[in-house]
Scaffold this motif. Sequence first.
Motif, PDB file in Angstrom:
ATOM      1  N   PRO A 153       0.706  -1.382   0.008  1.00 33.52           N
ATOM      2  CA  PRO A 153      -0.063  -0.005  -0.200  1.00 33.52           C
ATOM      3  C   PRO A 153       0.768   1.239  -0.008  1.00 33.52           C
ATOM      4  CG  PRO A 153      -0.617  -1.380   1.916  1.00 33.52           C
ATOM      5  CD  PRO A 153       0.761  -2.003   1.339  1.00 33.52           C
ATOM      6  N   ASN A 154       0.238   2.468  -0.158  1.00 32.01           N
ATOM      7  CA  ASN A 154       1.058   3.844  -0.198  1.00 32.01           C
ATOM      8  C   ASN A 154       1.509   3.699   1.201  1.00 32.01           C
ATOM      9  OD1 ASN A 154      -1.835   5.029  -1.929  1.00 32.01           O
ATOM     10  ND2 ASN A 154       0.250   4.668  -2.874  1.00 32.01           N
ATOM     11  N   GLY A 155       2.813   4.278   1.112  1.00 40.89           N
ATOM     12  CA  GLY A 155       3.481   4.540   2.502  1.00 40.89           C
ATOM     13  C   GLY A 155       4.003   3.358   3.085  1.00 40.89           C
ATOM     14  N   SER A 156       4.050   2.033   2.380  1.00 41.31           N
ATOM     15  CA  SER A 156       4.624   0.715   3.145  1.00 41.31           C
ATOM     16  C   SER A 156       6.042   0.659   3.261  1.00 41.31           C
ATOM     17  CB  SER A 156       3.787  -0.119   2.466  1.00 41.31           C
ATOM     18  OG  SER A 156       4.042  -0.275   0.927  1.00 41.31           O
ATOM     19  N   GLY A 157       6.716   1.629   2.414  1.00 44.39           N
ATOM     20  CA  GLY A 157       8.274   1.379   2.343  1.00 44.39           C
ATOM     21  C   GLY A 157       9.019   1.251   0.986  1.00 44.39           C
ATOM     22  N   LYS A 158       7.980   1.156  -0.008  1.00 42.36           N
ATOM     23  CA  LYS A 158       8.514   0.426  -1.208  1.00 42.36           C
ATOM     24  C   LYS A 158       9.838   1.438  -1.848  1.00 42.36           C
ATOM     25  CE  LYS A 158       4.681   0.617  -3.270  1.00 42.36           C
ATOM     26  NZ  LYS A 158       3.858   1.106  -2.070  1.00 42.36           N
ATOM     27  N   SER A 159       9.477   2.938  -1.650  1.00 45.32           N
ATOM     28  CA  SER A 159      10.321   3.730  -2.478  1.00 45.32           C
ATOM     29  C   SER A 159      11.724   3.970  -1.398  1.00 45.32           C
ATOM     30  CB  SER A 159      10.057   4.937  -2.603  1.00 45.32           C
ATOM     31  OG  SER A 159       8.778   4.956  -3.526  1.00 45.32           O
ATOM     32  N   THR A 160      11.345   3.902   0.047  1.00 39.65           N
ATOM     33  CA  THR A 160      12.492   3.968   0.824  1.00 39.65           C
ATOM     34  C   THR A 160      13.644   2.691   0.535  1.00 39.65           C
ATOM     35  OG1 THR A 160      11.036   4.867   2.249  1.00 39.65           O
ATOM     36  CG2 THR A 160      13.093   4.129   3.156  1.00 39.65           C
ATOM     37  N   LEU A 161      13.070   1.550   0.252  1.00 38.92           N
ATOM     38  CA  LEU A 161      13.789   0.395   0.290  1.00 38.92           C
ATOM     39  C   LEU A 161      14.833   0.490  -1.292  1.00 38.92           C
ATOM     40  CD1 LEU A 161      14.741  -2.458   1.068  1.00 38.92           C
ATOM     41  CD2 LEU A 161      12.881  -3.413  -0.161  1.00 38.92           C
TER      42      LEU A 161
HETATM   43  N1  LIG Z   1      12.190  12.022   3.286  1.00 39.23           N
HETATM   44  C1  LIG Z   1      11.178  11.412   4.148  1.00 39.23           C
HETATM   45  N2  LIG Z   1      10.951  12.209   5.370  1.00 39.23           N
HETATM   46  C2  LIG Z   1      10.027  11.770   6.270  1.00 39.23           C
HETATM   47  N3  LIG Z   1       9.322  10.670   5.933  1.00 39.23           N
HETATM   48  C3  LIG Z   1       9.380   9.923   4.900  1.00 39.23           C
HETATM   49  C4  LIG Z   1      10.526  10.486   3.945  1.00 39.23           C
HETATM   50  N4  LIG Z   1      10.396   9.382   2.817  1.00 39.23           N
HETATM   51  C5  LIG Z   1       9.597   8.476   3.281  1.00 39.23           C
HETATM   52  N5  LIG Z   1       8.943   9.068   4.539  1.00 39.23           N
HETATM   53  C6  LIG Z   1       7.994   8.049   5.212  1.00 39.23           C
HETATM   54  O1  LIG Z   1       8.366   6.740   5.148  1.00 39.23           O
HETATM   55  C7  LIG Z   1       7.271   5.937   4.933  1.00 39.23           C
HETATM   56  C8  LIG Z   1       7.365   5.056   3.763  1.00 39.23           C
HETATM   57  O2  LIG Z   1       7.371   5.882   2.399  1.00 39.23           O
HETATM   58  P1  LIG Z   1       7.541   5.402   1.146  1.00 39.23           P
HETATM   59  O3  LIG Z   1       7.821   6.514   0.380  1.00 39.23           O
HETATM   60  O4  LIG Z   1       8.685   4.379   1.104  1.00 39.23           O
HETATM   61  O5  LIG Z   1       6.427   4.599   0.624  1.00 39.23           O
HETATM   62  P2  LIG Z   1       5.808   3.713  -0.696  1.00 39.23           P
HETATM   63  O6  LIG Z   1       5.660   2.284  -0.114  1.00 39.23           O
HETATM   64  O7  LIG Z   1       6.902   3.974  -1.609  1.00 39.23           O
HETATM   65  O8  LIG Z   1       4.803   4.515  -0.778  1.00 39.23           O
HETATM   66  P3  LIG Z   1       3.953   4.747  -2.384  1.00 39.23           P
HETATM   67  O9  LIG Z   1       3.175   3.499  -2.942  1.00 39.23           O
HETATM   68  O10 LIG Z   1       2.774   5.864  -1.572  1.00 39.23           O
HETATM   69  O11 LIG Z   1       4.801   5.381  -3.344  1.00 39.23           O
HETATM   70  C9  LIG Z   1       5.856   6.619   4.893  1.00 39.23           C
HETATM   71  O12 LIG Z   1       5.439   6.865   6.063  1.00 39.23           O
HETATM   72  C10 LIG Z   1       6.551   8.102   4.508  1.00 39.23           C
HETATM   73  O13 LIG Z   1       5.725   9.114   4.772  1.00 39.23           O
END
Ligand SMILES: Nc1ncnc2c1ncn2[C@@H]1O[C@H](COP(=O)(O)OP(=O)(O)OP(=O)(O)O)[C@@H](O)[C@H]1O
Length: 265
Positions: free
Chosen positions: A49-57
């Motif tokens: 889901p959105n915000g689950s951590g994919k882009s962070t990884l």
């Molecule tokens: N630079 C940042 N500063 C603060 N919080 C962050 C930052 N980057 C990500 N987060 C938080 O880390 C969590 C994971 O974010 P991430 O972008 O990895 O999600 P995602 O799975 O890629 O979501 P999406 O499907 O919306 O792209 C979220 O709660 C987001 O708000």
Amino acid sequence: MYAIECIDVFKSFRPEGESPWHRKGQKVSALEGISFAMPQGECFGILGPNGSGKSTLIRLISTLLLADRGEVRVFGHDVRTAPLEVRRLIHRVSVEASFFKKLSAQENLDYASGLYGLDKAQARERAQEILLRLGLPKEKIRAPLEEMSRGQQQKVAIARALLTSPTLLLLDEPTTGLDPRSRRDVQAFIEEIRGSYSASIVLCTHDMQEAERLCDRVAIIRGGRFIALDTPDALSARYGDGEGLEAAFLRLTGEDPREEEEMDA
Ligand SMILES: Nc1ncnc2c1ncn2[C@@H]1O[C@H](COP(=O)(O)OP(=O)(O)OP(=O)(O)O)[C@@H](O)[C@H]1O
Ligand SMILES: [Mg+2]
């Protein structure tokens, strides 16, 4: 040797501003103990889901961020101690692609081919071929990027990633925002790369059919943890009553854990 190896990776952020959900200075945990190993040549999907951590990884693997704890290795190189080696092996495509927005696609791609040390004329030809195949109108290749739609810019980002034969492609929602035909074109392209260059690919997507079609294995991430990891068929059979990846995904990510407890009680 694995293309990617993650061992117990943690990452949290301390957001600058306040929001209704976060007090100032309160940490937001994005990844909570991710471990997996991806063999070379695999197409590895990440659904969540959105915000689950994919882009962070993806950012951790591509050395744009450092983990708080744990190890990340790309073809054996530690992202912390050998970031330059890692950067040479990876290409990332994401919605927030970094370009010189005042310059044209052509100029941006020329710049990139210069960085990779490619022959300019050859790289141009290849980039044009890719852009045309992805359906970018020919006259747009010379227009400033800021005058292009998001989907068009996405196509330029894909062409840039494919200027060199990619070793590890990190695709963060490569088809999000594309029209159905472009989406198919990009998917066909990914399939082709997979077959022809024995590239290793990580694909984050919200498109279940895309993951089903392209990925050898899929990880389902929720709240910064992998809650399932297997082939699309196995996930479908185990969590989706054999009705496909989407059924499995909804089942795995849809339930509120508290409700689950109540149901069990
Ligand atoms: N630079 C940042 N500063 C603060 N919080 C962050 C930052 N980057 C990500 N987060 C938080 O880390 C969590 C994971 O974010 P991430 O972008 O990895 O999600 P995602 O799975 O890629 O979501 P999406 O499907 O919306 O792209 C979220 O709660 C987001 O708000
Ligand atoms: Mg994301």
